[in-house]
Design an enzyme around this catalytic site. Structure first.
Site, PDB file in Angstrom:
ATOM      1  N   ASP A  66      91.431  17.244  41.119  1.00 43.05           N
ATOM      2  CA  ASP A  66      91.075  16.887  39.771  1.00 43.05           C
ATOM      3  C   ASP A  66      89.613  17.211  39.491  1.00 43.05           C
ATOM      4  OD1 ASP A  66      91.350  15.918  37.310  1.00 43.05           O
ATOM      5  OD2 ASP A  66      91.197  13.814  37.857  1.00 43.05           O
ATOM      6  N   THR A  99      90.059  18.363  31.662  1.00 40.58           N
ATOM      7  CA  THR A  99      88.672  18.165  32.092  1.00 40.58           C
ATOM      8  C   THR A  99      88.091  19.412  32.752  1.00 40.58           C
ATOM      9  OG1 THR A  99      89.503  17.225  34.144  1.00 40.58           O
ATOM     10  CG2 THR A  99      88.950  15.693  32.403  1.00 40.58           C
ATOM     11  N   THR A 100      88.898  20.067  33.578  1.00 42.85           N
ATOM     12  CA  THR A 100      88.399  21.263  34.260  1.00 42.85           C
ATOM     13  C   THR A 100      88.166  22.364  33.231  1.00 42.85           C
ATOM     14  OG1 THR A 100      89.824  20.632  36.098  1.00 42.85           O
ATOM     15  CG2 THR A 100      88.851  22.810  36.199  1.00 42.85           C
ATOM     16  N   ASP A 389      97.702   9.234  34.350  1.00 38.75           N
ATOM     17  CA  ASP A 389      97.425  10.456  33.596  1.00 38.75           C
ATOM     18  C   ASP A 389      98.588  10.762  32.658  1.00 38.75           C
ATOM     19  OD1 ASP A 389      95.040  10.826  34.865  1.00 38.75           O
ATOM     20  OD2 ASP A 389      95.806  12.247  36.346  1.00 38.75           O
TER      21      ASP A 389
HETATM   22  P1  ADP Z   1      92.581  20.608  33.427  1.00 36.35           P
HETATM   23  O1  ADP Z   1      91.744  19.671  34.221  1.00 36.35           O
HETATM   24  O2  ADP Z   1      91.734  21.418  32.502  1.00 36.35           O
HETATM   25  O3  ADP Z   1      93.735  19.953  32.762  1.00 36.35           O
HETATM   26  P2  ADP Z   1      94.513  21.788  35.227  1.00 36.35           P
HETATM   27  O4  ADP Z   1      94.229  22.067  36.658  1.00 36.35           O
HETATM   28  O5  ADP Z   1      95.393  20.643  34.900  1.00 36.35           O
HETATM   29  O6  ADP Z   1      93.122  21.661  34.490  1.00 36.35           O
HETATM   30  O7  ADP Z   1      95.126  23.127  34.606  1.00 36.35           O
HETATM   31  C1  ADP Z   1      95.573  23.178  33.279  1.00 36.35           C
HETATM   32  C2  ADP Z   1      95.980  24.582  32.917  1.00 36.35           C
HETATM   33  O8  ADP Z   1      97.052  25.030  33.740  1.00 36.35           O
HETATM   34  C3  ADP Z   1      96.468  24.636  31.476  1.00 36.35           C
HETATM   35  O9  ADP Z   1      95.853  25.728  30.861  1.00 36.35           O
HETATM   36  C4  ADP Z   1      97.972  24.866  31.636  1.00 36.35           C
HETATM   37  O10 ADP Z   1      98.522  25.585  30.566  1.00 36.35           O
HETATM   38  C5  ADP Z   1      98.024  25.654  32.916  1.00 36.35           C
HETATM   39  N1  ADP Z   1      99.345  25.609  33.559  1.00 36.35           N
HETATM   40  C6  ADP Z   1     100.031  24.533  33.984  1.00 36.35           C
HETATM   41  N2  ADP Z   1     101.229  24.898  34.503  1.00 36.35           N
HETATM   42  C7  ADP Z   1     101.309  26.247  34.425  1.00 36.35           C
HETATM   43  C8  ADP Z   1     102.286  27.253  34.801  1.00 36.35           C
HETATM   44  N3  ADP Z   1     103.441  26.943  35.400  1.00 36.35           N
HETATM   45  N4  ADP Z   1     101.993  28.531  34.564  1.00 36.35           N
HETATM   46  C9  ADP Z   1     100.842  28.867  33.980  1.00 36.35           C
HETATM   47  N5  ADP Z   1      99.884  27.990  33.616  1.00 36.35           N
HETATM   48  C10 ADP Z   1     100.104  26.699  33.824  1.00 36.35           C
END
Ligand code: ADP
Ligand code: MG
Length: 535
Positions: A66, A99-100, A389
């Site tokens: 996270d 957040t990321t 979350d």
């Molecule tokens: P954040 O802290 O910004 O929420 P995450 O590590 O949760 O970061 O990543 C979120 C990103 O991952 C989003 O842009 C989401 O659309 C993308 N994402 C999640 N699942 C998939 C998938 N199966 N294929 C492509 N992108 C994905």
């Protein structure tokens, strides 16, 4: 937990505190700090993101995927880096996701801004351009977004959980979170409501996949008198925020008790006094009594005889939740209880789970219990974190149902939209809007990188496919190809994307303004490049 330091030492160097330096150098250093910070969490983005290991002073390790956890635990003192961390924390507080993305966007926006400054574009022009780009992006987001249905709500919550844990656990928890959030619809209480009305109850027996959501308050406790009824179809409840006990006969007081008769009389009076309190409770029509502290032994039979089922040593949190569920107002003691303090409940039952008695109390008010099962505390706590979350997103989704294509699709689409749009704007702002567009593209790029794909190839093919088939085409990391994100159920929430974008833009503008102020003090015609070490 103590203060964590990032394990990757090369990022530490640039995170060191710097003194205020004027002119260009300030911006260079600020951008460097932002990039170092982004570099530290870049690899955690997306479903294929890696975990980070953080180690604190005494060697305790914390493994997390996270971004915000990494940042909040890291020893970061640089003022710009703090600004980024604040943007990320604010994203966590208000949207519970993204957040990321927020931090990566700020860093990318600043990096691109620095390049423009080096070309001679004044920071205030960039600030203008970025503000225009944000406004245009927000209205384009609103145009692209769709309203989610029940199935999609669950999918979008699942997407937000990608990479946070085992996929079957995330799937189960996402469904429970959506179910819990649906139970909150129409209840007042704002964004933090979901934290207050859903209790988390951990049970060691069973597997985490047996976790469930129970309507009402469930707790590990049985009634004080096993001869009283175990179940009820509802009635009137009162809560005492103290005890139902006699004043204790103190050790030195007993010295003054000269004869046996006096002692007996004391006990007799105590019994009568207790009986009076129980009669008062019975006269109010109560059949369920909840006491935060103890209940005197002599009161137990008296209560049962009066038809009152009682529970003692209730935790404060349970008491508060029951108060919400039943409408009962906690009173200091039995005599202070009046009709106005009473509440109602619709059902009470006792259930044995792995031979341990649990009680469930339901009522008209909103209150639920997430029963998390699993043999190790680590597994249960992870499930609770995932649920927190998930319900945060699910709850917000009920009032703001807009959804967008995930997998970097929306950012890629916005970049494609902003480039021709920039042509309609005047002079140098155009450059800033283009820089902003490229910054947005960093999201699909980093997602591709983290999945081990060629980022340039992914960006180009995504952009081409979107041109043909629209904004909802995105890159599915699991399948490794472009597809319709609605069909694949890879969905991002509109409010998470919007908040990340405006939070990131504000933070980037904040940093650019610092520089602006400092530049104003020096002669603008002679940019101060001294002290900038390019490496
Ligand atoms: P954040 O802290 O910004 O929420 P995450 O590590 O949760 O970061 O990543 C979120 C990103 O991952 C989003 O842009 C989401 O659309 C993308 N994402 C999640 N699942 C998939 C998938 N199966 N294929 C492509 N992108 C994905
Ligand atoms: Mg996320």
């Amino acid at each position: 937990m103590g203060n964590y330091r990032m394990v990757e030492s090369d990022h530490d160097v640039a995170l060191e505190d710097t003194d205020r330096i004027h002119g260009r150098t300030a911006l260079v250093n600020n951008v460097k700090a932002a990039s170092s910070l982004a570099g530290a969490i870049r690899s955690t983005l997306g479903p294929k993101g890696l975990d980070k290991m953080l180690v604190d002073g005494d060697g305790t390790a914390l493994v997390t995927n996270d971004g915000v956890t990494v940042l909040e635990k890291a020893n970061v003192e640089h003022p710009t880096a703090r600004l980024l961390i604040d943007a990320s924390s604010s994203q966590d507080r208000s949207a519970r996701d993204g957040t990321t993305t927020t931090v990566l966007l700020v860093a990318e926006m600043l990096q691109n801004a620095l390049e423009l400054v080096r070309m001679g574009v004044h920071p205030s022009i960039i600030v203008n351009g970025y503000s225009i780009a944000l406004e245009e992006s927000i209205s384009e987001i609103e145009r692209v977004s769709r309203e989610s249905d029940e199935v999609q709500r669950s999918q979008v919550v699942k997407t937000s959980l990608q990479g946070k844990g085992d996929s079957s656990i995330c799937g189960l928890i996402a469904n429970l979170a959506v179910e819990a959030a649906n139970g909150l619809v129409g209840t007042e209480g704002g964004d933090d409501l979901e934290r207050m009305v859903v209790k988390r109850l951990q049970i060691r027996e069973g597997s985490v996949m047996d976790s469930s959501l129970v309507n009402g308050l469930m707790l590990l406790k049985s009634r004080v008198d096993a001869t009283s009824p175990a179940n009820s179809e509802g009635g009137v409840v009162a809560i005492i925020d103290w005890g139902l006990e006699q004043p204790k006969l103190e050790a030195n007081a007993s010295i003054e008790v000269s004869s046996l008769g006096v002692l007996q009389e004391f006990h007799e009076r105590s019994r009568e006094n207790m009986q009076k309190q129980v009669e008062h409770l019975a006269s109010l029509g109560i059949d369920l009594l909840i006491v935060r502290d103890g209940i005197a032994d002599e009161a137990i039979t008296q209560l049962t005889e009066a038809g009152i089922v009682a529970y003692r040593r209730f935790e404060r949190d349970d008491m508060d939740l029951l108060s919400r569920i039943s409408g009962a107002k906690p009173a200091r003691n039995a005599s202070a209880l009046g009709m106005g303090d009473l509440g109602t409940y619709s059902k009470r039952s006792e259930e044995s789970i792995a031979d341990v008695k649990h009680t469930i109390i339901e009522g008209d008010g909103v209150g639920m219990t997430l029963v998390v099962r699993g043999s190790s505390p680590a597994v249960r706590e992870e499930a609770i974190r995932i649920f927190d979350d998930a319900i945060g997103v699910a709850h917000r989704l009920n009032s703001r149902p807009g959804i967008l294509p995930g997998g970097g699709a929306i950012q890629s689409h916005l970049a494609r939209h902003l480039r021709p749009f920039s042509q309609t704007q005047s002079g140098r702002e155009q450059l800033a809007i283009e820089a902003y567009a490229s910054a947005l593209e960093s999201i699909p790029r980093i997602l591709a990188e983290n999945a081990g794909r060629d980022p340039v190839e992914v960006i180009l093919s995504l952009s081409a496919d979107q041109k043909k088939s629209g904004a909802w085409i995105g890159f599915d990391l699991q399948r490794g190809e472009n597809c319709d994100m609605a069909e694949m159920g890879i969905l991002d929430t509109e409010f998470v994307v919007k908040h990340a974008l405006s939070g990131a833009t504000e933070a980037a503008i904040g940093v650019l303004r610092i520089d602006d102020v400092l530049w104003a003090r020096t002669d603008p015609s002679t940019p101060d490049w001294e002290g900038e070490d390019e490496d």
